[in-house]
Design an enzyme around this catalytic site. Structure first.
Site, mmCIF file in Angstrom:
data_model
loop_
_atom_site.group_PDB
_atom_site.id
_atom_site.type_symbol
_atom_site.label_atom_id
_atom_site.label_comp_id
_atom_site.label_asym_id
_atom_site.label_seq_id
_atom_site.Cartn_x
_atom_site.Cartn_y
_atom_site.Cartn_z
ATOM 1 N N GLN A 78 -34.447 -41.456 92.553
ATOM 2 C CA GLN A 78 -34.595 -42.869 93.204
ATOM 3 C C GLN A 78 -33.680 -43.199 94.370
ATOM 4 O O GLN A 78 -32.305 -43.334 94.184
ATOM 5 C CB GLN A 78 -34.290 -44.001 91.993
ATOM 6 C CG GLN A 78 -34.636 -45.340 92.604
ATOM 7 C CD GLN A 78 -34.503 -46.401 91.540
ATOM 8 O OE1 GLN A 78 -34.297 -46.129 90.506
ATOM 9 N NE2 GLN A 78 -34.687 -47.594 91.970
ATOM 10 N N PHE A 79 -33.928 -42.814 95.651
ATOM 11 C CA PHE A 79 -33.267 -42.787 96.824
ATOM 12 C C PHE A 79 -32.883 -44.330 97.104
ATOM 13 O O PHE A 79 -31.888 -44.480 97.613
ATOM 14 C CB PHE A 79 -33.836 -42.315 97.941
ATOM 15 C CG PHE A 79 -35.162 -42.892 98.652
ATOM 16 C CD1 PHE A 79 -34.713 -43.952 99.649
ATOM 17 C CD2 PHE A 79 -36.326 -43.057 98.086
ATOM 18 C CE1 PHE A 79 -35.752 -44.562 100.406
ATOM 19 C CE2 PHE A 79 -37.562 -43.857 98.662
ATOM 20 C CZ PHE A 79 -36.921 -44.735 99.750
ATOM 21 N N THR A 80 -33.513 -45.251 96.421
ATOM 22 C CA THR A 80 -33.241 -46.687 96.813
ATOM 23 C C THR A 80 -31.810 -47.280 96.300
ATOM 24 O O THR A 80 -31.345 -48.239 96.460
ATOM 25 C CB THR A 80 -34.405 -47.733 96.319
ATOM 26 O OG1 THR A 80 -34.524 -47.535 94.952
ATOM 27 C CG2 THR A 80 -35.692 -47.324 97.233
#
Length: 149
Positions: A78-80
């Site tokens: 989850q790069f966010t």
């Protein structure tokens, strides 16, 4: 490297309607990789997560680790988690690692967790995923390998 850790009764991740990872009784880890992350971040975070004493003992006290209960692990990229919302209305992801580097470090993190001989399932890196879970407690923790929080 950042992680949102949730103690779960069960969790699964789907891609295009198909289950790609599923666990019972363990931890769901949403993992973000930062642009400055390296093998030391992997080692620190894997060891920390696997050994966190956040499962109840016989007295109902959070005193047992994932290893102690032979729990399962679902790791979802989850790069966010590196989204910076301090300016404007659109998050900036300038602190997240580029996809090719992030994927490599994500896979190394997954392998580091597998070295503990626990069941480890994953999502699909870079895919649009649907994550379902039953949070147990609820217990949700934030970790950052750079100890920002």
């Amino acid at each position: 490297m950042r992680a949102v850790i949730q103690r779960v009764k069960n969790a699964k991740v789907e891609v295009e309607g198909k289950t790609v990872g599923k666990i019972e009784n363990g931890l769901l880890v949403l993992l973000g990789v930062g642009k400055d992350d390296n093998k030391e971040d992997i080692k620190y975070l894997a060891e920390k997560i696997i050994n966190l004493r956040i499962f109840d003992d016989e007295n109902g006290k959070m005193n047992l680790s994932l290893l102690d209960i032979n729990g399962e692990l679902l790791i979802v990229s989850q790069f966010t988690l590196y989204g910076d919302c301090r300016k404007g209305r659109r998050p900036s992801y300038s602190e997240s690692a580029p996809p090719d580097i992030a994927k490599k470090l994500y896979e190394e993190f997954v392998n580091a967790c597998k070295n503990y001989n626990l069941k480890v399932e994953t999502g699909e890196f870079g895919a649009h995923m649907q994550v379902s879970l039953v949070n147990d407690g609820p217990v949700t923790l934030l970790l950052d390998s750079k100890k920002v929080f």
